[in-house]
Design a protein around this motif. Structure first.
Motif, mmCIF file in Angstrom:
data_model
loop_
_atom_site.group_PDB
_atom_site.id
_atom_site.type_symbol
_atom_site.label_atom_id
_atom_site.label_comp_id
_atom_site.label_asym_id
_atom_site.label_seq_id
_atom_site.Cartn_x
_atom_site.Cartn_y
_atom_site.Cartn_z
ATOM 1 N N PRO A 72 0.824 -1.206 0.000
ATOM 2 C CA PRO A 72 0.000 0.000 0.000
ATOM 3 C C PRO A 72 0.865 1.265 0.000
ATOM 4 O O PRO A 72 1.853 1.349 0.724
ATOM 5 C CB PRO A 72 -0.810 -0.119 1.287
ATOM 6 N N VAL A 73 0.461 2.216 -0.839
ATOM 7 C CA VAL A 73 1.179 3.481 -0.976
ATOM 8 C C VAL A 73 0.168 4.615 -0.786
ATOM 9 O O VAL A 73 -0.917 4.588 -1.367
ATOM 10 C CB VAL A 73 1.836 3.607 -2.378
ATOM 11 N N THR A 74 0.524 5.595 0.026
ATOM 12 C CA THR A 74 -0.371 6.734 0.258
ATOM 13 C C THR A 74 -0.090 7.839 -0.763
ATOM 14 O O THR A 74 0.828 7.742 -1.578
ATOM 15 C CB THR A 74 -0.198 7.298 1.675
ATOM 16 N N GLY A 75 -0.874 8.897 -0.677
ATOM 17 C CA GLY A 75 -0.668 10.047 -1.555
ATOM 18 C C GLY A 75 -1.409 11.256 -1.030
ATOM 19 O O GLY A 75 -1.942 11.255 0.078
ATOM 20 N N GLN A 76 -1.459 12.294 -1.868
ATOM 21 C CA GLN A 76 -2.146 13.532 -1.506
ATOM 22 C C GLN A 76 -2.351 14.363 -2.766
ATOM 23 O O GLN A 76 -1.533 14.317 -3.680
ATOM 24 C CB GLN A 76 -1.295 14.340 -0.509
ATOM 25 N N PHE A 127 -3.001 3.021 -2.657
ATOM 26 C CA PHE A 127 -4.090 2.735 -1.724
ATOM 27 C C PHE A 127 -5.017 3.922 -1.531
ATOM 28 O O PHE A 127 -6.236 3.775 -1.521
ATOM 29 C CB PHE A 127 -3.549 2.282 -0.370
ATOM 30 N N MET A 128 -4.446 5.119 -1.359
ATOM 31 C CA MET A 128 -5.281 6.285 -1.066
ATOM 32 C C MET A 128 -4.591 7.579 -1.475
ATOM 33 O O MET A 128 -3.399 7.608 -1.776
ATOM 34 C CB MET A 128 -5.608 6.348 0.431
ATOM 35 N N SER A 129 -5.388 8.647 -1.471
ATOM 36 C CA SER A 129 -4.866 9.992 -1.607
ATOM 37 C C SER A 129 -5.609 10.854 -0.593
ATOM 38 O O SER A 129 -6.568 10.391 0.025
ATOM 39 C CB SER A 129 -5.087 10.527 -3.029
ATOM 40 N N VAL A 130 -5.162 12.075 -0.411
ATOM 41 C CA VAL A 130 -5.906 13.017 0.424
ATOM 42 C C VAL A 130 -6.549 14.034 -0.506
ATOM 43 O O VAL A 130 -5.860 14.720 -1.269
ATOM 44 C CB VAL A 130 -4.998 13.733 1.437
ATOM 45 N N TYR A 131 -7.875 14.071 -0.472
ATOM 46 C CA TYR A 131 -8.618 15.028 -1.281
ATOM 47 C C TYR A 131 -8.739 16.331 -0.525
ATOM 48 O O TYR A 131 -9.309 16.373 0.561
ATOM 49 C CB TYR A 131 -10.003 14.462 -1.613
ATOM 50 N N LYS A 132 -8.172 17.364 -1.109
ATOM 51 C CA LYS A 132 -8.231 18.696 -0.517
ATOM 52 C C LYS A 132 -9.085 19.564 -1.444
ATOM 53 O O LYS A 132 -8.632 19.924 -2.533
ATOM 54 C CB LYS A 132 -6.820 19.275 -0.382
ATOM 55 N N PRO A 133 -10.301 19.866 -1.040
ATOM 56 C CA PRO A 133 -11.179 20.645 -1.928
ATOM 57 C C PRO A 133 -10.582 22.024 -2.205
ATOM 58 O O PRO A 133 -10.489 22.859 -1.308
ATOM 59 C CB PRO A 133 -12.487 20.746 -1.132
ATOM 60 N N TYR A 134 -10.154 22.236 -3.443
ATOM 61 C CA TYR A 134 -9.447 23.461 -3.766
ATOM 62 C C TYR A 134 -10.354 24.688 -3.785
ATOM 63 O O TYR A 134 -9.899 25.802 -3.516
ATOM 64 C CB TYR A 134 -8.753 23.319 -5.127
ATOM 65 N N ALA A 135 -11.623 24.503 -4.123
ATOM 66 C CA ALA A 135 -12.519 25.653 -4.253
ATOM 67 C C ALA A 135 -12.622 26.470 -2.963
ATOM 68 O O ALA A 135 -12.453 27.700 -3.001
ATOM 69 C CB ALA A 135 -13.897 25.212 -4.740
ATOM 70 N N PRO A 136 -12.882 25.860 -1.797
ATOM 71 C CA PRO A 136 -12.954 26.672 -0.575
ATOM 72 C C PRO A 136 -11.650 27.401 -0.254
ATOM 73 O O PRO A 136 -11.670 28.538 0.216
ATOM 74 C CB PRO A 136 -13.290 25.643 0.518
ATOM 75 N N GLU A 137 -10.520 26.739 -0.509
ATOM 76 C CA GLU A 137 -9.221 27.370 -0.233
ATOM 77 C C GLU A 137 -8.996 28.564 -1.165
ATOM 78 O O GLU A 137 -8.621 29.663 -0.731
ATOM 79 C CB GLU A 137 -8.091 26.356 -0.391
ATOM 80 N N ALA A 138 -9.240 28.347 -2.464
ATOM 81 C CA ALA A 138 -9.035 29.405 -3.448
ATOM 82 C C ALA A 138 -9.994 30.572 -3.208
ATOM 83 O O ALA A 138 -9.613 31.748 -3.305
ATOM 84 C CB ALA A 138 -9.220 28.847 -4.856
ATOM 85 N N GLU A 139 -11.249 30.249 -2.896
ATOM 86 C CA GLU A 139 -12.246 31.297 -2.664
ATOM 87 C C GLU A 139 -11.913 32.117 -1.411
ATOM 88 O O GLU A 139 -12.127 33.333 -1.378
ATOM 89 C CB GLU A 139 -13.633 30.670 -2.560
ATOM 90 N N ALA A 140 -11.382 31.449 -0.392
ATOM 91 C CA ALA A 140 -10.968 32.167 0.812
ATOM 92 C C ALA A 140 -9.834 33.132 0.503
ATOM 93 O O ALA A 140 -9.831 34.286 0.959
ATOM 94 C CB ALA A 140 -10.545 31.183 1.899
#
Length: 373
Positions: free
Chosen positions: A265-269, A285-298
């Protein structure tokens, strides 16, 4: 979507709504503090000029998501009168410092900076401040007298990755060694990801090799992984902590080239398209989903507010301390663990990718197996 995922999604939606509805406000501050300062923001009305400096184009997110999202929000907040002047440093801190000089000469009203090197940018941040230009640190907490900051809870990113890796390993956690592929030492977020991951992994796994990967480059991660395989033996590696998806790609290539099967298993982001496709295919195995819209809008909301000389109270509900500035008004966006189980409820639902994009070509059969259609 399970209860935890549903709550995370609701939190993200709430954050985005708060940013969208916020009456743009701002901060007046002096170097080293965010309490009281000289007046900042010289723009008249909605005709603001905002400089946007992004760090690199190796990671797909910056020019595919961050730049257009910020530009769109600035236009929305200013009735189409606001202007975004954009430059990308292509992972060169010296170039980024020169770009700040150019933005000062161009007389932008506010700078949004995602620093290549959080320390090296400090002098340029001070130059901007001295010129009466407020600075919003974007995604990475830059040093110097910044006026605002927006990012994700970066220690939580590492914790999410570490928890996911332990979940994937199960009772195999102590049966071999893991390799930790951290990000670049010039990125303060990398240290936070690393700290969060160690908080979950320490005492539960044996770390055989650990690297701080120069410039986050996949080819550097590939070389590090080849060295780890040579040192530890390909049959002794039970899992790999990778701080992002780009490096995960280089790691997985090295594992395949060494004949490691099945892949550990290999992680990601970052939920990059290639990373999501590898998750569908069972290679990552996985990634981390970081919703870009709220960050960019802020970032856009804070920048417009600062340009108008308004307060940030209605936008930034948190405060963060940098090594050089205390109490920086901040917006921190929650993150989500992305696996096969929730691709449809995250990146597809939010319009980041279509099913057709994810399932193109050789991934069609894998998508069918996980019910992604």
């Amino acid at each position: 979507m399970n209860t935890r995922m549903r709550r995370a999604a609701v939190a993200v939606a709430a954050t985005a709504m708060a940013v969208s509805l916020a009456a743009c406000g701002s901060a007046k501050q002096a170097e080293g503090t965010n309490e009281e300062t000289k007046s900042s923001g010289s723009a008249t009305g909605d005709a603001v000029k905002i400089g946007l400096l992004l760090p690199e184009n190796q990671t797909a997110r910056y020019e595919k998501f961050d730049q257009p999202l910020i530009e769109k929000k600035v236009k929305e907040l200013t009735g189409g009168k606001g202007e975004v002047v954009y430059a990308n440093a292509k992972q060169d801190a010296t170039v980024q410092n020169s770009q700040v000089d150019a933005m000062i000469t161009n007389k932008v009203d506010v700078l949004i900076i995602d620093a290549v090197d959080s320390k090296a940018i400090a002098g340029s941040v001070k130059k901007a401040k001295d010129a009466g230009i407020p600075v919003v640190a974007y995604d990475r907490l830059a040093e110097g007298p910044i006026d605002a900051y927006t990012s994700f809870d970066n220690e939580e990113v590492g914790r999410v990755q570490g928890k996911a890796l332990l979940e994937a390993l199960g009772d195999k956690a102590k049966s071999g060694q893991i390799v930790m592929m951290n990000g670049s030492v010039t990125d303060p977020n990398a240290a936070l990801f690393k700290k969060g991951a160690h908080s979950q992994l320490d005492g539960k796994v044996t770390v055989g090799k650990e690297y701080d990967t120069k410039e986050w480059k996949p080819e550097n991660a590939n070389g590090n992984m080849e060295a780890a395989i040579s040192a530890l033996g390909k049959d002794k590696i039970v899992g790999v902590y990778s701080a992002n998806d780009g490096m995960a790609g280089g790691i997985i290539t090295a594992l395949k080239s060494a004949g490691v099967s099945p892949l550990p298993p290999v992680t990601g982001q970052d939920a990059e398209l290639a990373g999501v496709q590898r998750i569908v295919a069972g290679e990552q195995f996985m990634s981390v989903y970081k919703p870009y819209a709220p960050e960019a809008e802020a970032a856009a909301a804070m920048a417009v507010a600062l340009a108008k000389g308004e307060k940030l109270d209605s936008i930034a509900k948190s405060k963060v301390d940098s090594p050089t500035t205390q109490g920086v008004p901040s917006v921190l966006v929650p993150v989500v663990s992305l696996t096969k189980a929730n691709i449809k409820d995250t990146v597809v639902k939010d319009g980041v990718y279509t099913v057709e994009e994810i399932c193109a070509g050789k991934y069609a059969a894998d998508c069918a197996k996980v019910g992604l259609k």
